[in-house]
Design an enzyme around this catalytic site. Structure first.
Site, PDB file in Angstrom:
ATOM      1  N   SER A  14       7.926  33.093  48.389  1.00  0.00           N
ATOM      2  CA  SER A  14       7.496  31.746  48.014  1.00  0.00           C
ATOM      3  C   SER A  14       6.057  31.790  47.523  1.00  0.00           C
ATOM      4  O   SER A  14       5.306  32.709  47.868  1.00  0.00           O
ATOM      5  CB  SER A  14       7.598  30.802  49.216  1.00  0.00           C
ATOM      6  OG  SER A  14       6.964  29.569  48.916  1.00  0.00           O
ATOM      7  N   HIS A  15       5.672  30.791  46.739  1.00  0.00           N
ATOM      8  CA  HIS A  15       4.278  30.666  46.329  1.00  0.00           C
ATOM      9  C   HIS A  15       3.394  30.353  47.542  1.00  0.00           C
ATOM     10  O   HIS A  15       2.194  30.568  47.511  1.00  0.00           O
ATOM     11  CB  HIS A  15       4.122  29.547  45.301  1.00  0.00           C
ATOM     12  CG  HIS A  15       4.513  29.964  43.911  1.00  0.00           C
ATOM     13  ND1 HIS A  15       5.784  30.341  43.589  1.00  0.00           N
ATOM     14  CD2 HIS A  15       3.778  30.078  42.773  1.00  0.00           C
ATOM     15  CE1 HIS A  15       5.831  30.663  42.299  1.00  0.00           C
ATOM     16  NE2 HIS A  15       4.629  30.512  41.786  1.00  0.00           N
TER      17      HIS A  15
END
Lengths: 132, 206
Positions: A14-15
């Protein structure tokens, strides 16, 4: 798992480090530790973003000879995951799949499937059924 | 264009690219805030600084190895989608140069590398990405345009992305709202092309 084929590994990308870690926590609670699991969240400097080197480490940490299923959020996460898989090199890179599935639901259902000893193809297919 | 290992050239190119991105970092972030997540300038600057920090060891390598190493450094430090895209471009240039060690045709090498970037991003010309600068730059190079003309073509091409609707990357989520804004990746690509052309023009008269 002695005497059995190892279960498919799961990697969350994920970012956001918080999102990646949170999903990994959910999976641990729901399926226990019979599935190799790792996450990579944020860029190399701990900010929001994605990091090919970090993803590569996560895939190695969750490595299983049965293969690894990778779950990603937005665009750069996918591009960097592809880059990381390429850096992993053959033959291992052929045993890693990025799933086209919602991050949370996909990763959880894939982990549940993997915990039952399903093949990589089956784990990926089960997760991808969730995609519209 | 024959490509040889030229330490001074590599070191100089690294420095002009770093300086160009540093000067334009805020502008690139502003472009990215309009249609992305606002960090393209910061990410590119971090990547260029990482390359610059290794400048001395990079410039002592054979040219193809230097390209590949710079590409990998960008992948590891830029992050986002720009890291793997620019990284793939340079890594492929390095690999293609190594494959064709006898008098490589740089235009051919660049075409192979741009196609690799397109595959990596699953994008095509017209999708409002850095490819919309890279393909015209290749076309200009292939037709043996002078360096100044290549740079102008890159700038014009980046400006033209304003009329396009984004089909890839974060901007694609905006759909029609992406029209009217220059793509930040196309812009950084044009800035780098211009800087490289100017440097080569000054240091390597054709």
């Amino acid at each position: 798992m002695i005497g059995k084929t190892a279960n498919v590994g799961i990697v969350i990308v994920s970012h956001s480090p918080l999102v990646a870690r949170g999903i990994a926590d959910m999976i641990r609670q729901m399926v226990g530790d019979c599935v190799p699991l790792a996450w990579s969240g944020g860029n190399a400097h701990g900010e929001l973003g994605t990091d090919a080197g970090g993803i590569l480490k996560a895939i190695e940490a969750a490595w299983s000879d049965a293969g690894v299923a990778v779950f990603v959020d937005l665009g750069g996460a996918e591009t960097n995951s592809e880059m990381a898989i390429e850096m992993l090199g053959l033959p291992r890179s052929a045993l890693v799949s990025i799933c086209n599935a919602p991050l949370v639901e996909g990763a959880v259902i894939a982990a549940a499937e993997a915990s039952g000893g399903a093949s990589l193809a089956k784990v990926v297919a089960t997760a991808e059924e969730l995609s519209p | 264009m024959a490509v040889q290992a030229e330490p001074v050239l590599v070191a100089g190119l690294i420095e002009v690219c770093r300086a160009t991105i540093a000067e334009n970092s805020d502008h690139l972030c502003a472009l990215d805030r309009a249609i992305g997540d606002g960090d393209h300038g910061t990410n590119m600057r971090r990547g260029c600084e990482a390359v610059s920090a290794e400048g001395e060891s990079l410039s002592s390598l054979p040219f193809p190895d230097a390209m590949e190493k710079i590409g990998l450094t960008l992948v590891m430090n830029v992050g986002g989608a720009a890291g793997p895209l620019y990284g793939t471009l340079l890594m492929e240039i390095g690999r293609e140069l190594r494959k064709s060690n006898e008098k490589p045709d740089f235009s051919q090498v660049l075409k192979q590398a741009i196609d690799a970037v397109a595959r990596r991003g699953r994008a095509h010309a017209g999708d409002k990405t850095l490819l919309d600068v890279l393909y015209p730059v290749h076309a200009a190079l292939a037709s043996r345009s002078p360096l100044g003309a290549i740079a102008r073509r890159a700038e014009r091409s980046a400006n033209r992305t304003a009329d396009m609707k984004a089909m890839r990357g974060r901007a694609a989520y905006l759909g029609d709202r992406s029209i009217g804004h220059i793509d930040p990746g196309a812009s950084s690509c044009a800035l780098l092309t211009t800087a490289i052309c100017r440097y080569l023009g000054e240091h390597r008269p054709q």
